[in-house]
Design an enzyme around this catalytic site. Structure first.
Site, mmCIF file in Angstrom:
data_model
loop_
_atom_site.group_PDB
_atom_site.id
_atom_site.type_symbol
_atom_site.label_atom_id
_atom_site.label_comp_id
_atom_site.label_asym_id
_atom_site.label_seq_id
_atom_site.Cartn_x
_atom_site.Cartn_y
_atom_site.Cartn_z
ATOM 1 N N ASP A 62 33.067 -24.923 13.374
ATOM 2 C CA ASP A 62 33.275 -26.056 12.465
ATOM 3 C C ASP A 62 31.905 -26.506 11.938
ATOM 4 O O ASP A 62 31.057 -26.958 12.707
ATOM 5 C CB ASP A 62 33.965 -27.194 13.234
ATOM 6 C CG ASP A 62 34.264 -28.388 12.342
ATOM 7 O OD1 ASP A 62 34.687 -28.168 11.192
ATOM 8 O OD2 ASP A 62 34.070 -29.531 12.778
ATOM 9 N N THR A 95 33.538 -28.291 5.063
ATOM 10 C CA THR A 95 32.141 -28.698 5.321
ATOM 11 C C THR A 95 31.191 -27.513 5.201
ATOM 12 O O THR A 95 30.115 -27.619 4.614
ATOM 13 C CB THR A 95 32.006 -29.321 6.729
ATOM 14 O OG1 THR A 95 32.585 -28.435 7.688
ATOM 15 C CG2 THR A 95 32.713 -30.656 6.808
ATOM 16 N N THR A 96 31.593 -26.355 5.727
ATOM 17 C CA THR A 96 30.736 -25.159 5.639
ATOM 18 C C THR A 96 30.575 -24.748 4.181
ATOM 19 O O THR A 96 29.466 -24.449 3.729
ATOM 20 C CB THR A 96 31.350 -24.002 6.456
ATOM 21 O OG1 THR A 96 31.604 -24.465 7.784
ATOM 22 C CG2 THR A 96 30.426 -22.815 6.513
ATOM 23 N N ASP A 388 40.896 -31.015 11.107
ATOM 24 C CA ASP A 388 40.663 -30.470 9.759
ATOM 25 C C ASP A 388 41.993 -30.264 9.036
ATOM 26 O O ASP A 388 42.125 -30.586 7.854
ATOM 27 C CB ASP A 388 39.918 -29.126 9.846
ATOM 28 C CG ASP A 388 38.453 -29.302 10.244
ATOM 29 O OD1 ASP A 388 38.017 -30.462 10.372
ATOM 30 O OD2 ASP A 388 37.755 -28.291 10.431
#
Length: 543
Positions: A62, A95-96, A388
């Site tokens: 994550d 997010t990545t 998520d």
């Protein structure tokens, strides 16, 4: 003429980096952060093991968790970590993607800086490209019905793929969709705080379950109380079931032993009256935010009432939402109308710990997902994946718009932005092209992480997207084929993409504006009062 004395403005030991050097360092720091999380992207992404000073371990892929847990010193790197945190807060996933795009935008900017393109021109070009990208995203977005549970499940499963929870994604997807659709309000908004995630190791991920109610990590206050109450009438008290001590220091002088007995009896009577009031309301389960006196426990047990004390405020609020009870601050005000209802309230042992389950609530507006896993690290990673998935399902319900995953959206954006670049005059055109190229880092990374030939995949993707109506074609990393991602059920909420691209572009622009880095001294509170805090900054150690 006498030689002029050099003017010393900054102390000797202060580090300062100016102009091109400052930009290079910031770009390098941003790219290092992006490279760190890049290998975790996609269904075939790898995990990171983070070990802190105490030897505690976190195993995750994550993006935001990796960046939060990393000990980062460089101020530019910290700014990129803020991108991930914002993405997590606003959307819950992607997010990545946001950080990887930001890193690639910085790399493209560096190439332009080497060609002597001024930073302000690059920034202007990036701004034009960002505006156009947001327009294109709205055009290619697909409308979905927020009540289409099959589509919501596909969105949840796309988010869960590639994480520790992947093998149970079917079941977890259903649980997430059920949880989010239960707590959605009449305006179509989702308060994610109403979905409580309770973690317990000691069982397989498949045993994760959704409780239409609340799970509280507490036990009965007295073993004589019933372990299970059916057709529960629940009282929620924000006051202690004990005799209050006086606010001020008071002394009671008792000279007669009879008075002493009378005083004790009076205390007992007050406690008994409180319990009688609870009984009279018809309550057979009590959740108390404060303490419960030993004597009160005895009386409650005799009355067959299950009681739990020192329940957290957040849990009390969830209980109120789930059962329909009112939180009472004075026992004297408790009436039958204030009670909530649940099918069953029971104490169960999970992984050796007693927990209170409030199940089968009629129309719960708060639910609990009890996350299971064989070890603590697996449970933590599954819980992160579920959070998520909750975020993306909530976004889809609120916005009703999705885009194709598997790099399809980024390739389509890149292709259309290159066409748009031809209409932009001046050197800004180079920056718009750089922005378009930077977006392709996502499909390229997906291919690399899956062990595929990235160049071949990119050529095939571009060829497919060159034909009208193929905007949904992306990379199936499991087969290595270019396929329609919407038909495959690989879809994401529009908001994930818009937020990721916007955050990435704005972070890159902010770093490109910086042409001077001065290591400011740490300001103590006395300096801050003097109004000089604007000059404060981060220590530039680790550069």
């Amino acid at each position: 003429m006498a030689a002029t004395q050099p003017i010393v403005i900054l102390p000797e030991n202060v580090k300062r980096f100016v102009g091109r050097e400052a930009q290079r360092m910031n770009i390098l720091a941003g790219r290092v952060i992006a490279e760190t999380v890049r290998t975790t992207l996609g269904p075939k992404g790898m995990d990171k093991m983070l070990v802190d000073d105490l030897g505690d371990i976190v195993v995750t892929n994550d993006g935001v968790t990796i960046l939060k847990e990393m000990s980062v010193e460089h101020p530019a790197a910290k700014m990129l970590i803020e991108v991930a945190k914002t993405q997590e807060k606003e959307v819950g996933d992607g997010t990545t993607t946001a950080v990887v795009i930001a890193g690639e935008l910085l790399r493209k900017a560096e190439e332009l800086l080497d060609q002597n393109v001024h930073p302000t021109i690059i920034i202007k070009g990036y701004q034009l490209a960002l505006e156009k990208a947001q327009e294109i995203l709205k055009e290619i977005a697909i409308d979905v019905n927020p009540e289409d549970k099959d589509m919501l499940k596909k969105i949840a499963m796309t988010s869960l793929t590639g994480k520790g929870a992947e093998k149970a994604r079917e079941k977890l997807g259903e649980i997430v969709v059920e949880a989010v659709t239960t707590v959605v309000d009449e305006n179509g908004k989702v308060d994610k705080d109403l979905i409580k995630i309770e973690k317990k190791e000691g069982a397989s991920v498949d045993e994760t379950e959704l409780i239409k109610g609340v799970v509280i990590d507490k036990e009965r206050v007295n073993p004589q109380m019933p372990k299970k109450v059916e057709n529960a009438k629940i009282a929620l008290l924000n006051c202690p079931i004990e005799v209050k001590e006086t606010e001020t220091d008071a002394k009671i002088n008792i000279t007669d032993p009879a008075k002493m007995i009378e005083f004790i009896e009076q205390e007992e009577k007050m406690i008994k009256d409180m319990v009688d009031q609870i009984k009279a309301s018809g309550a057979n389960v009590v959740f108390c935010q404060k303490g419960i006196d030993d004597l009160a426990q005895h009386y409650l047990a005799k009355a067959g009432i299950l009681a739990v004390r020192r329940v957290k405020k957040s849990d009390m609020e969830k209980l109120a939402k789930a059962t329909g009870a009112n939180i009472i601050t004075n026992i004297k005000d408790l009436t039958a109308e204030d009670l909530g209802e649940a099918g069953v309230v029971s104490e169960e042992k999970i992984a050796g710990d007693a927990m209170i389950f409030v199940r089968e609530c009629k129309d719960p507006k708060a639910v609990t997902i009890l996350v299971r896993g064989t070890t603590e690290h697996i449970v933590d990673e599954v819980a992160r994946a579920i959070e998520d998935a909750i975020g993306v399902v909530a976004c889809t319900i609120e916005d009703g718009k999705i885009v194709a995953g598997g790099g399809a959206t980024e390739v389509e954006l890149a292709m259309r932005l290159r066409d748009y670049a031809d209409t932009v005059s001046g050197r800004e055109q180079l920056a718009v092209r750089g922005f378009a190229d930077a977006l392709e880092v996502i499909p390229r990374t997906l291919a690399e992480n899956a062990g595929l030939d990235a160049i071949e995949m990119m050529v095939n993707l571009r060829a497919k997207h060159a034909n009208e109506g193929n905007a949904a074609y992306g990379l199936n990393v499991f087969t290595g084929e270019i396929e329609n991602m919407v038909e495959n059920g690989v879809v994401e909420p529009l908001r994930v993409k818009t937020q990721a691209i916007q955050s990435a572009a704005e972070a890159a622009e902010m770093l490109l504006r910086i042409d001077d880095i001065i290591a400011a001294e740490k300001l103590d509170s006395k300096d801050k009062k003097g109004g000089s805090e604007d000059f404060g900054g981060d220590d530039l150690g680790g550069m």
